[in-house]
Write an enzyme that holds these catalytic residues in place. Structure first.
Site, mmCIF file in Angstrom:
data_model
loop_
_atom_site.group_PDB
_atom_site.id
_atom_site.type_symbol
_atom_site.label_atom_id
_atom_site.label_comp_id
_atom_site.label_asym_id
_atom_site.label_seq_id
_atom_site.Cartn_x
_atom_site.Cartn_y
_atom_site.Cartn_z
ATOM 1 N N ASN A 138 0.852 -1.195 0.000
ATOM 2 C CA ASN A 138 0.000 0.000 0.000
ATOM 3 C C ASN A 138 0.883 1.238 0.000
ATOM 4 O O ASN A 138 1.728 1.397 0.886
ATOM 5 C CB ASN A 138 -0.881 0.028 1.257
ATOM 6 N N GLU A 139 0.711 2.112 -0.980
ATOM 7 C CA GLU A 139 1.395 3.395 -1.018
ATOM 8 C C GLU A 139 2.888 3.256 -0.678
ATOM 9 O O GLU A 139 3.373 3.807 0.317
ATOM 10 C CB GLU A 139 0.726 4.391 -0.057
ATOM 11 N N GLU A 174 -7.932 5.234 -4.167
ATOM 12 C CA GLU A 174 -8.492 5.904 -2.986
ATOM 13 C C GLU A 174 -8.924 7.299 -3.416
ATOM 14 O O GLU A 174 -8.099 8.084 -3.863
ATOM 15 C CB GLU A 174 -7.461 6.008 -1.858
ATOM 16 N N TRP A 203 -5.381 14.179 7.781
ATOM 17 C CA TRP A 203 -3.914 14.186 7.835
ATOM 18 C C TRP A 203 -3.267 15.466 7.311
ATOM 19 O O TRP A 203 -2.064 15.630 7.444
ATOM 20 C CB TRP A 203 -3.354 12.987 7.068
ATOM 21 N N MET A 220 -10.900 10.551 12.002
ATOM 22 C CA MET A 220 -11.451 11.793 11.482
ATOM 23 C C MET A 220 -11.424 11.823 9.949
ATOM 24 O O MET A 220 -11.617 12.869 9.342
ATOM 25 C CB MET A 220 -10.704 12.995 12.053
#
Ligand SMILES: [Zn+2]
Ligand SMILES: [Zn+2]
Ligand SMILES: [Zn+2]
EC number: 3.2.1.23
Lengths: 633, 633, 633
Positions: free
Chosen positions: B141-142, B311, B319, B361
């Protein structure tokens, strides 16, 4: 309404001690703090004690009628002790040793240092605890100063694991509480826990909150272990600690619960210089201090015990980025401001400016050459005024009409997860405090468990984490309750409440916060509230309540449910002032619109009226220039 | 033109899984990504596997007609694995361990971690590789997120020495390539090599470039080893990786060469907040994203494979320094923008907002309380519009009239040696891209080896390092080629070409760059090019060509040699827009002057017209307000 | 008034060497510096020497009539040496190793490296010390560059303990000198001393000053050990070191005392970019350099020995945040400016731009392709002008009418304890220098022990620490002495003098500084001095003298006692210029009001008149545009 100073007899030749005592009497002081950094003079090498110099000083003080606040010397373990027990040294968030060379070089969680702390506390308490001069004790000095609440040594991890095991009982309970299924953070044994430092990116906020609770608990325990020894060996004396300004690293309510006196160290100019105030205000209040900085902390700590200012700025200091000389008269102004806010003692730090070492540029009541400086004369004058204006005794502290509720866990939650670089929860509380003060209101700052009876207005600017008891207290409040955005937005384990914010407060305010946005400080948005713009934080609400006011985006901004109001955004300074003033008027409180630097506070029969701003304001006895005040009995 | 989401069944009680699947179908999703952080749930302790929960989830998906993109879980090795193999942890440029506590806590060059990566990849591929729901894989991932491409552990030095020995064959060849006679840097054995970190001052730029090539190669190899296992155990499936925005730490062209799908993670608001844009633009595009940020990356990654947005920002995130709520409708806007730029799949991250842990969040398609949020409705609406507007199938991706050439080695060369704090090579490429888009042009971003046939205009904003093949392609281009300053200014070993810049490109552009200057952003200089000022970078040219335009300093600014143009300076935004538009007109392209926030893109038969700016713009079906768009088939 | 360059024969194929020498002659050079980074070519592995290449180069130079300044190669120990003796590597203030990979990777206090330095010095001195081409030596290169004066390795602490034991004799003497009773810092054994790094908060300033003295002494000793060997093995040659700009980490007066030539490295554009100048001035002087930066350093180092510019900026460089191309003609301007300020040699760094390694973007006299660049032609032209304008020999350096006194210990005292973020003592000295230069005055910058006879005006901007000898010299000065604020404000152990500041100078200026304040740069206050405002620093004075001028706060600002003046505050630029000009006029000096970028300097019979500003100024032979000058013999 008494006066004091901080004295370091160990810094001066004994031949000067009697002159110092005589001058203290001349300065009209009542009490003298001593000993907080004197370990190397009390115990020069391990087990080699020298008590005489303090014995003689205490005797001199007593003969002169001065009370003494004696300190445990644990803030500065001497080099011989550090060399013998290097494991007491803290490790910083950069995972480097924080070494000897200044002060506070110890870890709260070190069992070795706890033993040393108890050993030296017992020694000084046993030696001087019953001396007639000693009426008060101070534990250690400024817990946590210089970011020393937290340490990241392997032994700190050991203690954190134990603390987590005690809190969560099983690894699975901890996994669930923290949401460790996220990013494969699950543990199967408490021994797998980690220090919240050095991770590749953001640490789990629930882990961060546990760490802050753990760190705070270490301070509470460390302090309590000294308090217990002091109470044993020095019966009948009162115990204080000197807290700091703008400092949230531990739960001051819990530390204060073991104390009699909630003292703090007030440096209005340094705090103003280092505050988040805009430049123009820093310049305007550079030589007076911003008008709410001292007041807010006086009110905050008065909510935790008897209020003392253990260290009062006496002139220019050395530690702020810029260290202006106070305007002439400020030393006198600050005494009366503290008294007006309910202080029992205002004690200048320090007696005589030391010509060497780290604080040589920090003013005292005497200059380095031993001559009286401004604070000396300020004390003389204030004592004389007090005796003249209040011949029948000082006014009592009485409950204020307005309460501002503040708790440390809510601050931690928002410091860990600000969700926007422009959000500073303590400063947000300061802004609400300022808004009320600019309307001429007198406030109490109260802790999470406080009884809210009798307050006409209760301000909750940032109660992110609330327990059921708090909700019951707010529900039972006799006055109007103002909830800020982010109220009850988190559970005690720093997650989003099941039914969304305001979680536990939903019974008070039946809304759902379904989306939040944080915005740059340069952004703002209009709204229907008078004088107000929305800034920095905006929430989207789902509710069957009809909003009292909308914002320009068409969403509700202010909701009312009975005696409870909710703001779904942060307001700018003007709007916040007007909103709180309007709510205070609704409650029948008498609001004034004060000038930006003008403040009023009522202590029983005494009304203090002051001006910290450049422009003069109209007082009862004529204009008040910058740095001037009047007392109306 | 399909839709998807990122789902974490391991975060929710199994009793909720079927409801989730049903809602996904309601949201009109086609494909669901899962498993990228689930290692601790798949292998709870070393060798103890739990496959059931995923088995059941795959079955549910399949029954509901949903495709699955399954991931290797290697981005988050669990704590038991880290405790067993602590040598996998990376070391930062501060030479401190990057510890457990978040994600990506592994070193690409660790042979131990490579074994673990292959072991778990084989396990998941063998278990689920032939499940009918699984049509796609994502590796890890990333890659590189949170600066994890590079690590500075002793074992990384070991690998770097081997890499250098393979590249340079002999110490003397390396000495010559790097110019090690300078500052006595010569080695006589590869074992004398050092890590490019912690040096007293600047490291040799050739060494730094070797390090970046080495680091990139580790990512390529790591990815390839997973891809090979996936192809073996999961035949017929397509393999993707999710790249990031504004990220240049490895050569994406080379990683993508092993993949079928070049996916990326698109967060327009976070990227806008963190970009080098001036404050006024950050404020204007705070809630929409700057109009070129998503577009540039769509076009960039479409040049590497099938384009997916793996995504997609679904609402406010957690972030960025500031995390605004998108303007109402943006979730819908971003779907169509991605489709217009050629995306096959747009997949929202994430399905349901998690109420705990690091990303609590971060919005999802469902709120934390399980209710549909804006992205849910956006997906429904977009799917319905797509079916309505394109009943005969979605428009095909076709070659654009303009190409922008970008390669990672050229970016590295300039990042290592910007020669001026105001120089940012990727942002310079963005500025050229923006200039073309502001003129209504549709672009392809192409890699260094791309065929340039059929392009009317080829933009080379920052091709600092070029190989002969590139020069041949540019020479063979059918359209006009625009070379920016610094073109071919470095050899492949990051030195100045023997005959000075533009070295290998001199045959295309017979000039010599004999002096360069870098200037503060606040500086600018007039010139003969319309609407333009010279900014930040200026070159002095020796040539027999007659300049097409001069700058105020009297030197040539724009040179032309046949179909090739060269700019001997950076131009400001307006000047660059006008210059590119004028060249496009010369080539017969149809340029418009769009409003600052207005953009157009053509995908086959479909024309997307959008406005991200505050001021409305005139569209085909009426005014487009901020955050609005129209689709003309 | 000679010319030179810095040549690296080891960077080029021997087949190019003779061409280089021939071109140097064509460029009219007199002297060539070589060898400062050539250790790996002189000693390729431990004990394997290669002298031939340098032998041949020296012979070529000699045949061509060029003098050589040879260097000890100790600034860059090769990798084989570092691998053999890793303990020579310095440790930074972050307590991390400063590793191989660039230059200056050694600790001055390392006894192992001292041995290696002496070994290689002896070898090169013995080999080439009597070669007829070699007329000059340079020790090492840019001592302290890249913050390398100080290192924090355990072995550095060992050396510091020894140094303290030698200075203070007993632990108690050290305790008293440092005021260690404060914060329990007392020691009972020198072995208890600590490194001044990593402390929890501010270190004892007296300890910090001891550390800086210790660090400076290591440089003095290191340099002296090389000088002694050079004098032994290379009799009759002169020895230089190349100091830097804006660099105060060691006492240059003490290092220079062992040298014949005080050389420095002059990079006007880089220094301007990195200076504390306001942005508008950085932009105005971006391509010329601020008019006082080179001049100040020329005058500073001319006060320490024969003045050479060992490295002169020859075009754009690579190491500043921004690296502009100098305005056409600046290379020529800088030669004459240096000569006007008394330089014997101006030597361009470097001969030919290297196309690889760290400094590949640093211009030379030749371009990377070997063609002459601007500095080549500048040298030719300056040499020709010199011969034409001064056919009877160059003008002699004579004493200036104004002296500015500067000493390093006073700078250290204020750097350690600025007492205000807006205070920069070296820049304050620069401001006094500029004020005098803007009035057309010619200055000498003199060290603490200088004879002040014959100066009409003596400026003491920042003499914080003075010894009795200095006071005697000032008392004996024939001209007027101007003391700035903070004069004599500290004892040699960095404490406040017993009778308060100006301590040792009280006999010259009978005042007492009873309070000081430091203020933000944005603040200022009016006063009675013409054109002036008080900025950043303000003192409150007790004295029986009547002030010559008051500030707006009602306190004295300017005091006079016979020939001595004292300023009790910092003045803004305009006020300081006017104040110094008015005092110069009182002394009968001829002041002009120059334009901001205009400067004049007189060297014997030669008057240099220059303009660095955007606006032209009127010169003797017509207008001088930006970057132009005239010489009037
Ligand atoms: Zn304090
Ligand atoms: Zn992501
Ligand atoms: Zn240099």
């Amino acid at each position: 309404m008494r006066l004091g100073t901080c004295y370091f007899p160990e810094h001066w030749d004994p031949s000067e001690h009697q002159r110092d005592v005589d001058l203290m009497v001349q300065a009209r002081l009542d009490i003298v703090r001593m000993g907080e950094f004197a370990w190397s003079r009390i115990e020069r090498e391990s087990g080699q004690f020298d008590f005489d110099w303090m014995d003689r000083t205490l005797d001199r003080m007593h003969s002169a009628g001065l009370e003494v606040c004696l300190c445990t010397p644990t803030a500065t373990p001497p080099k011989w002790l550090v060399d013998r027990y290097p494991e007491i040294l803290p490790v910083g968030p950069d995972r480097q040793l924080r070494d000897f060379g200044s002060r506070r070089h110890y870890r709260f969680a070190s069992t070795v240092y706890r033993e040393q702390s108890e050993r030296i506390t017992e020694i000084v308490a046993a030696r001087w605890g019953q001396h007639p001069a000693v009426t008060t004790w101070q534990t250690d000095n400024e817990y946590g100063c210089h970011d020393t609440t937290f340490s990241y040594a392997p032994d700190d991890l050991r203690a954190f694991k134990d603390w987590c095991a005690a809190r969560y009982a099983t690894p699975d309970a901890l996994n669930r509480a923290w949401g460790n299924a996220f990013w494969s953070q699950e543990i199967t044994d408490f021994d797998q826990l980690w220090l919240p430092v050095g991770a590749v990116t953001e640490i789990n906020p629930a882990c961060a909150l546990a760490w802050r609770r753990f760190g705070s608990d270490q301070v509470v325990d460390f302090n309590r272990s000294q308090v217990e020894l002091l109470r044993t060996h020095s019966p009948g004396r009162r115990v204080a600690h000197n807290f700091m300004g703008f400092f949230t690293e531990f739960d001051h309510h819990r530390v204060a619960a073991d104390l009699d006196i909630a003292a703090w160290d007030s440096y209005p100019l340094g705090f103003t210089d280092m505050s988040p105030l805009p430049l123009a205000q820093k310049l305007e209040y550079m030589r007076t201090g911003h008008p709410d900085i001292a007041g807010f902390h006086h009110d905050l700590y008065r909510g935790m015990g008897d209020l003392w200012v253990m260290e009062q700025q006496p002139g220019p200091v050395n530690w702020a980025p810029h260290n202006p000389a106070p305007l002439p008269g400020m030393e006198h102004f600050w005494i009366w401001e503290a008294w007006a806010h309910g202080a029992d003692v205002v004690s200048f730090f320090r007696w005589r400016q030391a010509p060497w070492a780290q604080e040589q540029m920090h003013a005292g009541m005497l200059r380095p050459d031993g001559q009286p400086d401004a604070a000396f004369y300020a004390a003389q004058r204030a004592a004389q005024e007090r005796d003249q204006w209040f011949p029948n005794g000082v006014p009592a502290n009485v409950q204020a009409p307005v309460a501002l509720v503040l708790d440390y866990e809510s601050l931690w939650a928002q410091e860990i997860q600000p969700q926007g670089a422009s959000w500073n929860p303590l400063w947000e509380a300061m802004r609400w405090y300022r808004a009320a003060r600019e309307s001429g209101l007198t406030l109490d700052v109260v802790g999470p468990g406080a009884d809210l009876n009798g307050y006409a207005l209760v301000l909750c600017p940032a109660s992110a984490i609330v327990d059921p008891a708090r909700v019951d207290q707010l529900a039972a409040a006799s006055g109007r309750v103002l909830l800020g955005p982010r109220s009850a937005s988190k559970t005690p384990e720093l997650s989003i409440p099941e039914g969304l914010a305001p979680g536990a407060m939903t019974q008070l305010m039946p809304i759902k916060v379904v989306r939040v946005g944080s915005y740059r400080s340069e952004w703002s948005m209009g709204c229907e509230l008078p004088d107000a713009r929305v800034v920095r934080w905006r929430e989207q609400i789902e509710t069957s309540l009809t909003p009292q006011a909308l914002a320009e985006d068409g969403g509700g901004l202010w909701y009312r449910n009975g005696l409870v109001d909710y703001l779904a955004a942060a307001l700018d300074d003007d709007g916040l002032r007007r909103f709180i003033a309007d709510r205070a008027c609704e409650q029948g409180l008498n609001c004034e619109v004060l000038a930006p630097g003008e403040r009023v506070r009522v202590r029983g029969a005494m009304r203090w009226h002051a001006n910290s701003g450049l422009a003069p304001v109209e007082g009862a006895q004529g204009a008040l220039g910058q740095g001037q005040f009047s007392i109306t009995p």
